[in-house]
Design a protein around this motif. Structure first.
Motif, PDB file in Angstrom:
ATOM      1  N   LYS A 119      -0.829   7.903  -1.103  1.00  0.00           N
ATOM      2  CA  LYS A 119      -1.818   7.905  -2.179  1.00  0.00           C
ATOM      3  C   LYS A 119      -2.700   6.663  -2.041  1.00  0.00           C
ATOM      4  CE  LYS A 119       1.441  10.127  -5.262  1.00  0.00           C
ATOM      5  NZ  LYS A 119       2.303   9.962  -6.417  1.00  0.00           N
ATOM      6  N   ASP A 156       8.329   4.396  -0.699  1.00  0.00           N
ATOM      7  CA  ASP A 156       7.057   4.993  -0.290  1.00  0.00           C
ATOM      8  C   ASP A 156       5.907   3.990  -0.252  1.00  0.00           C
ATOM      9  OD1 ASP A 156       7.304   4.776  -3.020  1.00  0.00           O
ATOM     10  OD2 ASP A 156       6.401   6.704  -3.482  1.00  0.00           O
ATOM     11  N   TRP A 157       6.229   2.713  -0.252  1.00  0.00           N
ATOM     12  CA  TRP A 157       5.225   1.652  -0.147  1.00  0.00           C
ATOM     13  C   TRP A 157       5.501   0.823   1.099  1.00  0.00           C
ATOM     14  CZ3 TRP A 157       1.355   0.251  -3.827  1.00  0.00           C
ATOM     15  CH2 TRP A 157       1.296   1.092  -4.943  1.00  0.00           C
ATOM     16  N   ARG A 217      10.316   0.098  -3.515  1.00  0.00           N
ATOM     17  CA  ARG A 217       9.983   1.522  -3.486  1.00  0.00           C
ATOM     18  C   ARG A 217       9.780   1.951  -2.036  1.00  0.00           C
ATOM     19  NH1 ARG A 217       6.828   2.855  -8.877  1.00  0.00           N
ATOM     20  NH2 ARG A 217       7.799   1.284 -10.171  1.00  0.00           N
ATOM     21  N   THR A 230      -2.793   0.518  -4.189  1.00  0.00           N
ATOM     22  CA  THR A 230      -2.413  -0.780  -3.626  1.00  0.00           C
ATOM     23  C   THR A 230      -1.788  -1.618  -4.735  1.00  0.00           C
ATOM     24  OG1 THR A 230      -4.570  -1.742  -4.105  1.00  0.00           O
ATOM     25  CG2 THR A 230      -4.260  -0.778  -1.903  1.00  0.00           C
ATOM     26  N   ARG A 250       0.866  -1.183   0.000  1.00  0.00           N
ATOM     27  CA  ARG A 250       0.000   0.000   0.000  1.00  0.00           C
ATOM     28  C   ARG A 250       0.902   1.232   0.000  1.00  0.00           C
ATOM     29  NH1 ARG A 250      -5.105   0.753   0.909  1.00  0.00           N
ATOM     30  NH2 ARG A 250      -5.400  -1.359   1.647  1.00  0.00           N
ATOM     31  N   HIS A 251       0.565   2.181  -0.864  1.00  0.00           N
ATOM     32  CA  HIS A 251       1.312   3.436  -0.921  1.00  0.00           C
ATOM     33  C   HIS A 251       1.031   4.238   0.350  1.00  0.00           C
ATOM     34  CE1 HIS A 251       2.719   7.363  -2.312  1.00  0.00           C
ATOM     35  NE2 HIS A 251       3.408   6.687  -3.221  1.00  0.00           N
ATOM     36  N   ARG A 252       2.042   4.900   0.866  1.00  0.00           N
ATOM     37  CA  ARG A 252       1.894   5.623   2.140  1.00  0.00           C
ATOM     38  C   ARG A 252       1.042   6.875   2.047  1.00  0.00           C
ATOM     39  NH1 ARG A 252       8.111   5.062   3.891  1.00  0.00           N
ATOM     40  NH2 ARG A 252       8.005   2.861   4.446  1.00  0.00           N
TER      41      ARG A 252
END
Length: 89
Positions: free
Chosen positions: A17, A73-74, A71, A20, A13-15
């Motif tokens: 936005k 940010d995920w 990534r 998923t 899950r993106h932190r």
């Protein structure tokens, strides 16, 4: 490491936005629990390298576990990871 090839699919899950997805790890292991452990270890090593400003290490032999394409940010949800023997198509 001996064994067969496994895939470990971890929900992500993106932190910031509403996005998923999945991060998929592959490598060799004797069973699903060892596959999950190896995938998680590869992920943790990748995070350490990333935090230190280094490139994420690539597997050098067939069957090595690595976390390429990680990534920052995920977030990964390891509690819902699936472990499956690899089947080619």
């Amino acid at each position: 490491m001996t064994g067969r090839i496994w895939t470990v699919e971890v929900p992500a899950r993106h932190r910031s936005k509403p996005l998923t997805g999945w991060h998929v790890f592959t490598g060799t292991a004797d069973n699903g629990e060892k596959a999950l452990s190896a995938a998680r270890r590869a992920y943790e090593i990748a995070l350490l390298h990333q935090a230190a400003g280094h490139d994420i290490p690539a597997g050098h032999r067939f069957g090595d576990w690595t976390a390429r394409g990680l990534r920052a940010d995920w977030d990964l949800d390891w509690t819902h990871a699936t472990k499956l023997p690899f089947h080619s198509f």
